[in-house]
Design a protein around this motif. Sequence first.
Motif, PDB file in Angstrom:
ATOM      1  N   UNK A 157      -7.073 -12.061  -4.470  1.00  0.00           N
ATOM      2  CA  UNK A 157      -7.719 -12.103  -5.780  1.00  0.00           C
ATOM      3  C   UNK A 157      -8.487 -10.800  -6.032  1.00  0.00           C
ATOM      4  N   UNK A 158      -7.935  -9.891  -6.835  1.00  0.00           N
ATOM      5  CA  UNK A 158      -8.616  -8.611  -7.075  1.00  0.00           C
ATOM      6  C   UNK A 158      -9.934  -8.767  -7.819  1.00  0.00           C
ATOM      7  N   UNK A 180       4.618 -13.414  -2.439  1.00  0.00           N
ATOM      8  CA  UNK A 180       4.117 -14.515  -3.267  1.00  0.00           C
ATOM      9  C   UNK A 180       5.179 -15.604  -3.471  1.00  0.00           C
ATOM     10  N   UNK A 181       6.109 -15.735  -2.520  1.00  0.00           N
ATOM     11  CA  UNK A 181       7.179 -16.727  -2.643  1.00  0.00           C
ATOM     12  C   UNK A 181       6.647 -18.155  -2.687  1.00  0.00           C
ATOM     13  N   UNK A 182       5.614 -18.440  -1.908  1.00  0.00           N
ATOM     14  CA  UNK A 182       5.085 -19.805  -1.830  1.00  0.00           C
ATOM     15  C   UNK A 182       3.934 -20.046  -2.798  1.00  0.00           C
ATOM     16  N   UNK A 189       0.173 -14.047 -13.555  1.00  0.00           N
ATOM     17  CA  UNK A 189      -0.669 -13.666 -12.411  1.00  0.00           C
ATOM     18  C   UNK A 189       0.190 -13.154 -11.260  1.00  0.00           C
ATOM     19  N   UNK A 190       1.291 -13.849 -10.997  1.00  0.00           N
ATOM     20  CA  UNK A 190       2.169 -13.438  -9.903  1.00  0.00           C
ATOM     21  C   UNK A 190       2.749 -12.051 -10.162  1.00  0.00           C
ATOM     22  N   UNK A 198      -3.225  -4.050 -10.673  1.00  0.00           N
ATOM     23  CA  UNK A 198      -4.674  -3.891 -10.822  1.00  0.00           C
ATOM     24  C   UNK A 198      -5.273  -2.957  -9.762  1.00  0.00           C
ATOM     25  N   UNK A 199      -4.419  -2.410  -8.911  1.00  0.00           N
ATOM     26  CA  UNK A 199      -4.906  -1.535  -7.840  1.00  0.00           C
ATOM     27  C   UNK A 199      -5.690  -0.323  -8.350  1.00  0.00           C
ATOM     28  N   UNK A 200      -5.212   0.389  -9.394  1.00  0.00           N
ATOM     29  CA  UNK A 200      -5.980   1.557  -9.876  1.00  0.00           C
ATOM     30  C   UNK A 200      -7.381   1.201 -10.357  1.00  0.00           C
TER      31      UNK A 200
END
Length: 259
Positions: A157-158, A180-182, A189-190, A198-200
């Motif tokens: 969760x970012x 995120x397969x499961x 969101x996936x 959202x990394x930057x």
Amino acid sequence: MSCTKASSPTPPIKSSKVQMMNWLSKTPITHRGFHNNEFPENSLGAFEYAIKNDYAIEFDIRLTKDKKIVVFHDLDTSRVTRTNLLVKNSTLSELEKIKLEESTYTIPSLVDVLKLVNGRVPLLIEIKNEGGVGDLEEELIRILDNYKGQFAIQSFNPLSLKYISDKRENFSIGLLVGSFKKSKISFLKKFLLKNMLLTPILRPDFFSVEYGVDIWSQQTMLKIFSSKQIIYWTIRNESVANDLLTSGKGVIFEGFNIK
């Protein structure tokens, strides 16, 4: 096997964080503690066993109904206990009475885990928060402000990580990424999380990456942020673990003893 300690002078925050994070790629990290048939996952027994073997410890945390933090992976207790309670709808005292996997060990609180470890090995704390951000993160910050040992925080969760980094710049945060397969989260969101979009904005200190997943967008983002440390999870092969450690990557492992 020894853990790298932070230097004693007080350098700027960024330098201090780099020094304090050295253990992430040097010390093997046990997945939910060094668990086996005798010591269940995320139990005080598994954590003590990891300490005896000089391993760092990864574990999961959730918030209870009465706003306390327990060390537990799942949303409910059915997989590893004889009960079926939602953690978020249960109090700390209720959960602390539940036995784990037919053992004498019970679901521990974060406070009790920190008392047990007491700085003897580094900790990698995974935040499990599928709901609103704030209560769990504030309680975690309050507890960790009084903890003297080495630790880092990771989450899928970012928003949870961003909340913490805004409050405590000196806390090391890592973004968990995988297939995120499961996951049962929404498509949007996936899509955002799987492609690390959202990394930057978050700019984490390290990445915790699912081993064996080859997603173009993830590989691209990891190249863009190539100066960041990478931990791979969950490694279940000793030779793979040793190869990764030799190459300067961190490992979260289970099911064997790294020699």
